[in-house]
Design a protein around this motif. Structure first.
Motif, mmCIF file in Angstrom:
data_model
loop_
_atom_site.group_PDB
_atom_site.id
_atom_site.type_symbol
_atom_site.label_atom_id
_atom_site.label_comp_id
_atom_site.label_asym_id
_atom_site.label_seq_id
_atom_site.Cartn_x
_atom_site.Cartn_y
_atom_site.Cartn_z
ATOM 1 N N MET A 1 0.829 -1.215 0.000
ATOM 2 C CA MET A 1 0.000 0.000 0.000
ATOM 3 C C MET A 1 0.858 1.257 0.000
ATOM 4 S SD MET A 1 -3.395 -0.969 2.241
ATOM 5 C CE MET A 1 -2.559 -1.633 3.670
ATOM 6 N N THR A 2 2.003 1.189 0.674
ATOM 7 C CA THR A 2 2.920 2.327 0.676
ATOM 8 C C THR A 2 3.499 2.558 -0.711
ATOM 9 O OG1 THR A 2 3.511 2.006 3.000
ATOM 10 C CG2 THR A 2 5.053 3.268 1.635
ATOM 11 N N LYS A 3 3.959 1.487 -1.358
ATOM 12 C CA LYS A 3 4.566 1.604 -2.687
ATOM 13 C C LYS A 3 3.563 2.097 -3.733
ATOM 14 C CE LYS A 3 8.164 -1.939 -2.112
ATOM 15 N NZ LYS A 3 8.653 -3.262 -2.580
ATOM 16 N N LEU A 4 2.306 1.663 -3.613
ATOM 17 C CA LEU A 4 1.288 2.034 -4.604
ATOM 18 C C LEU A 4 0.492 3.261 -4.180
ATOM 19 C CD1 LEU A 4 -0.061 -1.510 -5.554
ATOM 20 C CD2 LEU A 4 1.746 -0.174 -6.645
ATOM 21 N N ASP A 5 0.868 3.844 -3.024
ATOM 22 C CA ASP A 5 0.203 5.043 -2.520
ATOM 23 C C ASP A 5 -1.290 4.806 -2.340
ATOM 24 O OD1 ASP A 5 0.104 7.613 -1.547
ATOM 25 O OD2 ASP A 5 -0.233 8.518 -3.519
ATOM 26 N N LEU A 6 -1.634 3.727 -1.658
ATOM 27 C CA LEU A 6 -3.020 3.369 -1.402
ATOM 28 C C LEU A 6 -3.355 3.625 0.059
ATOM 29 C CD1 LEU A 6 -3.046 -0.058 -3.305
ATOM 30 C CD2 LEU A 6 -3.787 2.178 -4.168
ATOM 31 N N GLY A 7 -4.611 3.969 0.295
ATOM 32 C CA GLY A 7 -5.006 4.310 1.646
ATOM 33 C C GLY A 7 -5.701 3.205 2.407
ATOM 34 N N SER A 8 -6.080 2.111 1.723
ATOM 35 C CA SER A 8 -6.805 1.052 2.405
ATOM 36 C C SER A 8 -6.608 -0.282 1.704
ATOM 37 C CB SER A 8 -8.305 1.372 2.457
ATOM 38 O OG SER A 8 -8.890 1.241 1.163
ATOM 39 N N ARG A 9 -6.912 -1.334 2.411
ATOM 40 C CA ARG A 9 -6.847 -2.682 1.844
ATOM 41 C C ARG A 9 -7.852 -2.826 0.700
ATOM 42 N NH1 ARG A 9 -6.006 -8.143 5.188
ATOM 43 N NH2 ARG A 9 -6.744 -9.696 3.695
ATOM 44 N N ALA A 10 -8.994 -2.166 0.828
ATOM 45 C CA ALA A 10 -9.994 -2.225 -0.231
ATOM 46 C C ALA A 10 -9.442 -1.678 -1.543
ATOM 47 C CB ALA A 10 -11.235 -1.426 0.182
ATOM 48 N N GLN A 11 -8.702 -0.579 -1.490
ATOM 49 C CA GLN A 11 -8.101 -0.016 -2.697
ATOM 50 C C GLN A 11 -7.076 -0.977 -3.286
ATOM 51 O OE1 GLN A 11 -6.769 3.776 -1.045
ATOM 52 N NE2 GLN A 11 -8.245 4.836 -2.340
ATOM 53 N N ALA A 12 -6.363 -1.702 -2.430
ATOM 54 C CA ALA A 12 -5.390 -2.671 -2.917
ATOM 55 C C ALA A 12 -6.076 -3.784 -3.696
ATOM 56 C CB ALA A 12 -4.593 -3.253 -1.743
ATOM 57 N N VAL A 13 -7.247 -4.217 -3.214
ATOM 58 C CA VAL A 13 -8.005 -5.248 -3.915
ATOM 59 C C VAL A 13 -8.452 -4.757 -5.282
ATOM 60 C CG1 VAL A 13 -10.108 -6.642 -3.866
ATOM 61 C CG2 VAL A 13 -8.760 -6.355 -1.787
ATOM 62 N N VAL A 14 -8.940 -3.514 -5.335
ATOM 63 C CA VAL A 14 -9.374 -2.933 -6.608
ATOM 64 C C VAL A 14 -8.214 -2.904 -7.595
ATOM 65 C CG1 VAL A 14 -10.181 -0.826 -7.748
ATOM 66 C CG2 VAL A 14 -11.236 -1.561 -5.603
ATOM 67 N N ILE A 15 -7.045 -2.469 -7.133
ATOM 68 C CA ILE A 15 -5.872 -2.381 -8.001
ATOM 69 C C ILE A 15 -5.492 -3.752 -8.549
ATOM 70 C CG2 ILE A 15 -3.367 -1.991 -7.987
ATOM 71 C CD1 ILE A 15 -5.006 0.540 -8.263
ATOM 72 N N ALA A 16 -5.601 -4.787 -7.706
ATOM 73 C CA ALA A 16 -5.241 -6.137 -8.148
ATOM 74 C C ALA A 16 -6.109 -6.583 -9.318
ATOM 75 C CB ALA A 16 -5.368 -7.119 -6.989
ATOM 76 N N TYR A 17 -7.380 -6.239 -9.279
ATOM 77 C CA TYR A 17 -8.274 -6.603 -10.377
ATOM 78 C C TYR A 17 -8.039 -5.725 -11.601
ATOM 79 C CZ TYR A 17 -11.047 -9.957 -7.755
ATOM 80 O OH TYR A 17 -11.441 -11.073 -7.056
ATOM 81 N N GLU A 18 -7.838 -4.442 -11.387
ATOM 82 C CA GLU A 18 -7.690 -3.516 -12.510
ATOM 83 C C GLU A 18 -6.411 -3.777 -13.304
ATOM 84 O OE1 GLU A 18 -10.155 0.406 -11.021
ATOM 85 O OE2 GLU A 18 -7.986 0.349 -10.775
ATOM 86 N N THR A 19 -5.371 -4.227 -12.631
ATOM 87 C CA THR A 19 -4.108 -4.486 -13.309
ATOM 88 C C THR A 19 -4.029 -5.874 -13.917
ATOM 89 O OG1 THR A 19 -3.097 -5.215 -11.235
ATOM 90 C CG2 THR A 19 -2.802 -2.895 -11.835
ATOM 91 N N GLY A 20 -5.056 -6.699 -13.668
ATOM 92 C CA GLY A 20 -5.047 -8.045 -14.209
ATOM 93 C C GLY A 20 -4.299 -9.048 -13.362
ATOM 94 N N LEU A 21 -3.829 -8.646 -12.158
ATOM 95 C CA LEU A 21 -3.155 -9.583 -11.275
ATOM 96 C C LEU A 21 -4.111 -10.710 -10.881
ATOM 97 C CD1 LEU A 21 -0.558 -10.208 -9.642
ATOM 98 C CD2 LEU A 21 -1.540 -8.880 -7.756
ATOM 99 N N VAL A 22 -5.394 -10.342 -10.736
ATOM 100 C CA VAL A 22 -6.440 -11.318 -10.471
ATOM 101 C C VAL A 22 -7.521 -11.130 -11.517
ATOM 102 C CG1 VAL A 22 -8.219 -12.075 -8.850
ATOM 103 C CG2 VAL A 22 -5.979 -11.385 -8.005
ATOM 104 N N VAL A 23 -7.991 -12.236 -12.081
ATOM 105 C CA VAL A 23 -9.039 -12.199 -13.092
ATOM 106 C C VAL A 23 -10.380 -12.503 -12.442
ATOM 107 C CG1 VAL A 23 -9.877 -13.236 -15.245
ATOM 108 C CG2 VAL A 23 -7.433 -12.941 -14.854
ATOM 109 N N PRO A 24 -11.427 -11.696 -12.709
ATOM 110 C CA PRO A 24 -12.744 -11.974 -12.141
ATOM 111 C C PRO A 24 -13.176 -13.410 -12.411
ATOM 112 C CG PRO A 24 -12.752 -9.836 -13.178
ATOM 113 C CD PRO A 24 -11.432 -10.477 -13.517
ATOM 114 N N GLY A 25 -13.639 -14.061 -11.348
ATOM 115 C CA GLY A 25 -14.078 -15.442 -11.495
ATOM 116 C C GLY A 25 -13.030 -16.452 -11.070
ATOM 117 N N SER A 26 -11.766 -15.986 -10.871
ATOM 118 C CA SER A 26 -10.727 -16.912 -10.436
ATOM 119 C C SER A 26 -10.926 -17.266 -8.983
ATOM 120 C CB SER A 26 -9.339 -16.290 -10.631
ATOM 121 O OG SER A 26 -9.215 -15.089 -9.890
ATOM 122 N N SER A 27 -10.425 -18.399 -8.590
ATOM 123 C CA SER A 27 -10.608 -18.868 -7.206
ATOM 124 C C SER A 27 -9.315 -18.696 -6.429
ATOM 125 C CB SER A 27 -11.016 -20.347 -7.191
ATOM 126 O OG SER A 27 -9.949 -21.145 -7.632
#
Length: 233
Positions: free
Chosen positions: A205-231
């Motif tokens: 969160m420090t490196k990506l300048d994020l303020g919350s864990r929720a924002q980190a989750v959003v970033i993971a999906y937006e960057t393709g690190l996690v694909v919707p529907g993956s387990s």
């Protein structure tokens, strides 16, 4: 003592929340506001630990108020042990569990959300959890909400570039977090301690300048690190 600011434009709901919180041990209601502008002013004056923030309000809505409150808090808050400013935690209050305003609030830095039909005990548990730095909703709910959002939305162009600043382990922890695993489950899967998981998340969160864990989750999906529907595996 957890200091709480209650924000809701409906008087009866606001009064009910205030009455409940004032009767709860370990909680102090430091103020209440009927709209976003009042919330920004009250937050600056009272410096709450947690803000219960309604989203749909006349004038300045809860999303805008959240952005303003957190932005102003950054400039005046003392640093936490991690070196980042100690900011108030915002819990969004909403009528619907799939509400576009909720996602906007998460982007703005909110720590999670509550439905307005949440029971008293769950509300108090959520306030405590958020005050301690956690997200208030269950990992499975986080995954469902984020996946539903990403499947309907266009990618955000200003997403941090490919997470290049993260180490391999930090990316791994972020990926598992976004897939809905708790810190305990991540620690078990990676054979590390929960404290180490938290350290990796804090550094991410420090490196990506994020303020919350929720924002980190959003970033993971937006960057393709996690694909919707993956387990979570």
């Amino acid at each position: 003592m957890i200091r709480v600011l209650v924000v809701d434009d409906q008087y009866l709901i606001r009064a009910g929340l205030v009455a409940l919180l004032r009767a709860a041990p370990g909680v102090e209601v430091v103020g209440e506001a009927a709209d976003g502008e009042e919330a920004v002013a009250c937050a600056a004056h009272t410096r709450p630990d947690v803000i219960l923030m309604d989203i749909r309000m006349p004038g300045m809505d809860g999303t805008t108020a959240t952005e303003r409150i957190l932005a102003e808090a950054v400039g005046r808050a003392p640093e936490s042990p991690s070196g980042k400013p100690a900011l108030p935690r915002v819990l969004v209050l909403t009528t619907f569990d799939l509400d576009e305003y909720v996602y906007a609030a998460l982007r703005a830095g909110a720590s999670g959300f509550l439905l307005k039909d949440t029971g008293p005990q769950r509300l108090l548990e959520a306030i405590t959890a958020v005050a301690n730095g956690d997200m208030l909703f269950a990992p499975s709910v986080t995954r469902r909400l984020i996946e539903s959002y990403v499947q309907r939305a266009e990618p955000v162009p200003d997403t941090p570039a490919a997470l290049e600043a993260l180490t391999a382990r930090e990316r791994e922890v972020l990926q598992l977090t976004a897939r809905g695993l708790s810190n305990t489950k991540i620690a078990e899967q990676l054979y590390i301690s929960e404290a180490t998981v938290k350290t990796h998340l804090n550094r991410t969160m420090t490196k990506l300048d994020l303020g919350s864990r929720a924002q980190a989750v959003v970033i993971a999906y937006e960057t393709g690190l996690v694909v919707p529907g993956s387990s979570a595996g």
